[in-house]
Design an enzyme around this catalytic site. Sequence first.
Site, short mmCIF file in Angstrom:
data_model
loop_
_atom_site.label_atom_id
_atom_site.label_comp_id
_atom_site.label_asym_id
_atom_site.label_seq_id
_atom_site.Cartn_x
_atom_site.Cartn_y
_atom_site.Cartn_z
N ASP A 182 27.41 42.71 45.97
CA ASP A 182 26.53 41.54 46.15
C ASP A 182 25.21 41.96 46.78
O ASP A 182 24.14 41.50 46.38
CB ASP A 182 27.23 40.48 47.01
CG ASP A 182 28.53 40.03 46.37
OD1 ASP A 182 28.56 39.91 45.14
OD2 ASP A 182 29.53 39.84 47.10
N HIS A 217 33.19 36.67 48.36
CA HIS A 217 32.78 37.48 47.20
C HIS A 217 33.09 36.72 45.91
O HIS A 217 33.78 37.21 45.03
CB HIS A 217 33.50 38.83 47.23
CG HIS A 217 33.20 39.68 46.04
ND1 HIS A 217 31.93 40.16 45.77
CD2 HIS A 217 33.98 40.13 45.03
CE1 HIS A 217 31.96 40.85 44.65
NE2 HIS A 217 33.19 40.86 44.17
P1 NAI Z 1 40.38 47.69 34.11
O1 NAI Z 1 41.31 46.80 33.37
O2 NAI Z 1 39.40 48.47 33.33
O3 NAI Z 1 41.21 48.68 35.03
C1 NAI Z 1 42.30 48.29 35.80
C2 NAI Z 1 43.27 49.45 35.87
O4 NAI Z 1 44.33 49.08 36.72
C3 NAI Z 1 43.88 49.81 34.51
O5 NAI Z 1 43.71 51.18 34.23
C4 NAI Z 1 45.35 49.46 34.67
O6 NAI Z 1 46.22 50.31 33.94
C5 NAI Z 1 45.52 49.64 36.17
N1 NAI Z 1 46.67 48.94 36.73
C6 NAI Z 1 47.18 47.73 36.43
N2 NAI Z 1 48.27 47.48 37.17
C7 NAI Z 1 48.45 48.55 37.97
C8 NAI Z 1 49.41 48.90 38.96
N3 NAI Z 1 50.42 48.09 39.28
N4 NAI Z 1 49.29 50.08 39.58
C9 NAI Z 1 48.28 50.93 39.25
N5 NAI Z 1 47.35 50.66 38.32
C10 NAI Z 1 47.44 49.49 37.69
O7 NAI Z 1 39.61 46.75 35.18
P2 NAI Z 1 38.26 47.10 35.98
O8 NAI Z 1 37.10 46.63 35.20
O9 NAI Z 1 38.32 48.49 36.44
O10 NAI Z 1 38.40 46.08 37.22
C11 NAI Z 1 39.41 46.28 38.18
C12 NAI Z 1 39.40 45.14 39.19
O11 NAI Z 1 38.19 45.16 39.96
C13 NAI Z 1 39.47 43.74 38.56
O12 NAI Z 1 40.32 42.94 39.33
C14 NAI Z 1 38.04 43.24 38.70
O13 NAI Z 1 37.96 41.83 38.72
C15 NAI Z 1 37.64 43.84 40.02
N6 NAI Z 1 36.20 43.92 40.26
C16 NAI Z 1 35.80 43.87 41.57
C17 NAI Z 1 34.47 43.90 41.89
C18 NAI Z 1 34.04 43.79 43.31
O14 NAI Z 1 32.83 43.62 43.56
N7 NAI Z 1 34.91 43.92 44.30
C19 NAI Z 1 33.42 44.00 40.85
C20 NAI Z 1 33.96 44.09 39.51
C21 NAI Z 1 35.31 44.03 39.25
#
Ligand code: NAI
Length: 372
Positions: A182, A217
């Site tokens: 942010d 957030h």
């Molecule tokens: P993605 O779907 O590309 O990656 C998520 C990964 O987590 C996948 O490789 C999946 O296999 C793995 N995964 C699922 N369950 C799991 C488990 N039990 N143990 C280990 N790995 C597991 O998603 P992306 O784009 O990387 O986003 C990840 C998270 O981050 C989402 O929840 C998203 O909303 C959040 N996010 C947070 C932000 C922030 O500012 N804090 C900004 C953008 C996204």
Amino acid sequence: MPDAAVLEQEKDTVKIVVLGAAGGIGQSLSLLIKSQLYYVVRSNKRIHLALYDINRDAISGVVADMSHIDTPITISAHYPDEENKESLKDCLTNASIVLIPAGVPRKPGMTRDDLFKVNAGIVSQLTDSIIKYCDLKKIFILLISNPINSLIPVIMNRFKYNESITKDTNIEKRLFGITTLDSTRGSIFLKDTINNLKLTSGLQVMEMPHVPVIGGHSGDTIIPVFSQCSAADNLSQDQISNLINRVQYGGDEIVLAKKGKGSATLSMAHSSFKMLIKFVDLILGNCNDLTITSFISLKNLNQDNEIASGGKELMSRINNLNYFAIPAIVTINGIKEIKFKIIDYLNYNEFNDLLPICLKNLKTNIVTGESF
Ligand code: NAI
């Protein structure tokens, strides 16, 4: 199963764990750590990067690829496996920092809250493994998965199941929801506005403004504090209002642009990496403390006393919230002090318009997490 010698060596190592490392954020963040951390922190200690994901093929490929990068940071792949039931144990044992981007990202039309059920289940399971395998008196846990506003309370509740954990370890001082994106957005959106409108800002061409962001957030729980950034002084109220709205809903621009293929990954990896560097410096002893803004528990923590009288009522309401994104001083022992004074410096609009809406909606998000 690592032998005793390996475990002994690990004790003298800064071990950084990424859970969910094969995903969009996990891969980009791990790449930054493997390729760039070496250039930005001074270290005579070994640094090891342990990457875990449930997607076995993806994580194996990612680690094979990254193992060809010529930095001294060592790397290992971990995944659930019939043959190796201890994969999370191997990954988490002796960890110094655990980053959690595991979970599902948003699709167009979804809010962060729509992710809650699935991601709450995932982070709860992972928290149980952290409890089992990590030294909770030393670990720093940095949560990336959304919705941060509700998942930090979910993780905290998991720790509270076992009263001795919260009593003996002060784990609430070591748990951080990463909200850095942010403030990253606030900085770049402001810089672009200044450049596009050719405004005077006092900034050098290659200098970035810093925009503090507090609250939560998600949407209107995000409070960008442009009044605390002198580079924004020459902007009109309309221009500031547009910037506030863009920071609050900037994530939607990416979700739409990616057309259903995920949310912010590269800018988020960059933002988490900026935060991670500070923690690594702290663990290496390169600094005694650091000041960071993140979504944290407000319970049992020292607060600076100089709260202006006008802010007292709101201060007590913030305290009732249990969690808030706010600057804090962190030492190797965890959060030492919360810098509540920033609330006193809010201008009229931030204090009277943004803060009350944030408090109302954040309360709902936190209750959702606490009742999971
Ligand atoms: P993605 O779907 O590309 O990656 C998520 C990964 O987590 C996948 O490789 C999946 O296999 C793995 N995964 C699922 N369950 C799991 C488990 N039990 N143990 C280990 N790995 C597991 O998603 P992306 O784009 O990387 O986003 C990840 C998270 O981050 C989402 O929840 C998203 O909303 C959040 N996010 C947070 C932000 C922030 O500012 N804090 C900004 C953008 C996204």
